[in-house]
Design a protein around this motif. Structure first.
Motif, PDB file in Angstrom:
ATOM      1  N   THR A 178       1.070  -0.950  -0.488  1.00  0.00           N
ATOM      2  CA  THR A 178      -0.297  -0.113   0.188  1.00  0.00           C
ATOM      3  C   THR A 178       1.067   1.208   0.057  1.00  0.00           C
ATOM      4  O   THR A 178       1.953   1.205   0.288  1.00  0.00           O
ATOM      5  CB  THR A 178      -0.964  -0.332   1.010  1.00  0.00           C
ATOM      6  OG1 THR A 178      -1.799  -1.195   1.013  1.00  0.00           O
ATOM      7  CG2 THR A 178      -1.736   1.271   1.157  1.00  0.00           C
ATOM      8  N   PHE A 233       0.815   5.503   0.223  1.00  0.00           N
ATOM      9  CA  PHE A 233      -0.646   6.640   0.759  1.00  0.00           C
ATOM     10  C   PHE A 233       0.323   8.534   0.817  1.00  0.00           C
ATOM     11  O   PHE A 233       1.170   8.001   0.380  1.00  0.00           O
ATOM     12  CB  PHE A 233      -0.045   6.498   2.476  1.00  0.00           C
ATOM     13  CG  PHE A 233      -0.618   5.206   2.936  1.00  0.00           C
ATOM     14  CD1 PHE A 233      -1.489   5.101   3.537  1.00  0.00           C
ATOM     15  CD2 PHE A 233       1.147   4.612   3.191  1.00  0.00           C
ATOM     16  CE1 PHE A 233      -1.704   3.570   4.086  1.00  0.00           C
ATOM     17  CE2 PHE A 233       0.589   3.001   3.286  1.00  0.00           C
ATOM     18  CZ  PHE A 233      -0.719   2.630   4.112  1.00  0.00           C
ATOM     19  N   ASP A 235       0.234  10.621   2.567  1.00  0.00           N
ATOM     20  CA  ASP A 235       1.111  10.910   3.308  1.00  0.00           C
ATOM     21  C   ASP A 235       2.075  10.138   3.754  1.00  0.00           C
ATOM     22  O   ASP A 235       2.349   9.339   4.106  1.00  0.00           O
ATOM     23  CB  ASP A 235      -0.166  11.487   4.344  1.00  0.00           C
ATOM     24  CG  ASP A 235      -0.395  10.581   5.218  1.00  0.00           C
ATOM     25  OD1 ASP A 235      -1.238  10.037   3.929  1.00  0.00           O
ATOM     26  OD2 ASP A 235      -0.846  10.527   6.363  1.00  0.00           O
ATOM     27  N   HIS A 267       2.417   9.864   6.727  1.00  0.00           N
ATOM     28  CA  HIS A 267       1.597   8.949   8.676  1.00  0.00           C
ATOM     29  C   HIS A 267       1.298   8.023   7.895  1.00  0.00           C
ATOM     30  O   HIS A 267       0.233   7.005   9.023  1.00  0.00           O
ATOM     31  CB  HIS A 267       1.007  10.498   9.400  1.00  0.00           C
ATOM     32  CG  HIS A 267       2.811  11.444  10.051  1.00  0.00           C
ATOM     33  ND1 HIS A 267       3.691  11.363  10.726  1.00  0.00           N
ATOM     34  CD2 HIS A 267       1.847  12.850   9.608  1.00  0.00           C
ATOM     35  CE1 HIS A 267       3.280  13.011  10.477  1.00  0.00           C
ATOM     36  NE2 HIS A 267       2.744  13.321   9.916  1.00  0.00           N
ATOM     37  N   HIS A 268       0.585   7.904   6.735  1.00  0.00           N
ATOM     38  CA  HIS A 268       0.153   6.389   6.128  1.00  0.00           C
ATOM     39  C   HIS A 268      -1.191   6.689   6.862  1.00  0.00           C
ATOM     40  O   HIS A 268      -1.791   5.937   7.425  1.00  0.00           O
ATOM     41  CB  HIS A 268       0.956   5.110   7.012  1.00  0.00           C
ATOM     42  CG  HIS A 268       2.134   5.307   6.259  1.00  0.00           C
ATOM     43  ND1 HIS A 268       3.120   4.300   5.914  1.00  0.00           N
ATOM     44  CD2 HIS A 268       2.474   6.002   5.666  1.00  0.00           C
ATOM     45  CE1 HIS A 268       4.269   4.242   5.519  1.00  0.00           C
ATOM     46  NE2 HIS A 268       4.806   5.789   5.183  1.00  0.00           N
ATOM     47  N   GLY A 269      -1.585   8.088   6.706  1.00  0.00           N
ATOM     48  CA  GLY A 269      -3.097   8.291   7.020  1.00  0.00           C
ATOM     49  C   GLY A 269      -4.456   8.062   6.017  1.00  0.00           C
ATOM     50  O   GLY A 269      -4.827   8.431   5.522  1.00  0.00           O
ATOM     51  N   GLU A 270      -4.092   8.077   4.421  1.00  0.00           N
ATOM     52  CA  GLU A 270      -4.264   8.393   2.780  1.00  0.00           C
ATOM     53  C   GLU A 270      -3.700   7.330   2.298  1.00  0.00           C
ATOM     54  O   GLU A 270      -3.128   7.586   1.148  1.00  0.00           O
ATOM     55  CB  GLU A 270      -4.285   9.532   2.398  1.00  0.00           C
ATOM     56  CG  GLU A 270      -4.309  10.826   2.843  1.00  0.00           C
ATOM     57  CD  GLU A 270      -4.466  12.389   2.718  1.00  0.00           C
ATOM     58  OE1 GLU A 270      -5.327  12.671   1.620  1.00  0.00           O
ATOM     59  OE2 GLU A 270      -3.506  13.114   3.342  1.00  0.00           O
ATOM     60  N   PRO A 271      -4.309   6.196   2.178  1.00  0.00           N
ATOM     61  CA  PRO A 271      -4.372   4.501   1.800  1.00  0.00           C
ATOM     62  C   PRO A 271      -4.409   5.240   0.352  1.00  0.00           C
ATOM     63  O   PRO A 271      -5.715   5.550  -0.407  1.00  0.00           O
ATOM     64  CB  PRO A 271      -4.530   3.936   2.379  1.00  0.00           C
ATOM     65  CG  PRO A 271      -5.869   3.695   3.194  1.00  0.00           C
ATOM     66  CD  PRO A 271      -5.947   5.407   3.264  1.00  0.00           C
ATOM     67  N   ASN A 325       0.316  12.637  -3.087  1.00  0.00           N
ATOM     68  CA  ASN A 325       0.219  13.859  -2.966  1.00  0.00           C
ATOM     69  C   ASN A 325       0.833  14.916  -4.489  1.00  0.00           C
ATOM     70  O   ASN A 325       1.257  14.027  -5.434  1.00  0.00           O
ATOM     71  CB  ASN A 325       0.503  14.363  -2.274  1.00  0.00           C
ATOM     72  CG  ASN A 325       1.993  14.361  -2.506  1.00  0.00           C
ATOM     73  OD1 ASN A 325       2.363  14.657  -3.341  1.00  0.00           O
ATOM     74  ND2 ASN A 325       2.799  13.178  -1.245  1.00  0.00           N
ATOM     75  N   ASN A 356       9.996   4.523   5.755  1.00  0.00           N
ATOM     76  CA  ASN A 356       8.939   5.056   4.895  1.00  0.00           C
ATOM     77  C   ASN A 356       9.844   5.673   4.424  1.00  0.00           C
ATOM     78  O   ASN A 356      10.789   6.714   4.397  1.00  0.00           O
ATOM     79  CB  ASN A 356       8.719   6.269   5.973  1.00  0.00           C
ATOM     80  CG  ASN A 356       7.378   7.158   5.685  1.00  0.00           C
ATOM     81  OD1 ASN A 356       6.665   6.575   4.991  1.00  0.00           O
ATOM     82  ND2 ASN A 356       7.293   8.404   6.061  1.00  0.00           N
TER      83      ASN A 356
END
Length: 133
Positions: free
Chosen positions: A88, A90, A92, A94-98, A102, A119
């Protein structure tokens, strides 16, 4: 030596299994793993810098952040390779938008985790030097 002559040559990347980690990153970025050099397994980034994977088996690997400026025309292929590997990505850090990327600074970027918890970031436009493509 002038300051402008200073450049990064290599970085040691700690890994539980240097072969697994080097092959993973090389596969994602579309690069090759080089021949072992002592305890190191290099991935040549093509700009005179190598990531030298080094096994650290006796204690946990502390995750670090590695960011790669990649060609815009290669970005989609890299995301496809992550998908094919079942990894996966992301939008962001912090890996909040899988499953998203961006569009910062006029480019595209994505984050993913390697087998050792590092990361990793791919981006098509540097935010440190936005005047550089």
């Amino acid at each position: 030596m002038s300051v402008t002559a200073v450049r990064l040559d290599h970085v040691a990347v700690l890994a539980k299994d240097r072969q697994l980690s080097a092959e993973f990153l090389a596969a994602v970025l579309g690069l090759r793993v080089g021949a072992p050099f002592g305890p190191f397994l290099p991935v040549d980034l093509g700009n005179g810098v190598t990531l030298d994977f080094y096994e650290q088996r006796d204690e946990p690997v502390q995750g670090q952040h590695y960011a790669f400026l990649v060609p815009e025309e290669e970005f989609d292929a890299m995301l496809a390779r992550l998908d094919a590997l079942g990894v996966t990505y992301f939008a962001d850090p912090h890996h909040g938008e899988p499953g998203r990327f961006n569009r910062l600074f006029g480019g595209r970027g994505a984050y993913f985790t390697d087998p050792d918890g590092h990361n990793m970031e791919i981006m098509t436009r540097s935010y440190v030097r936005p005047d550089k493509p």
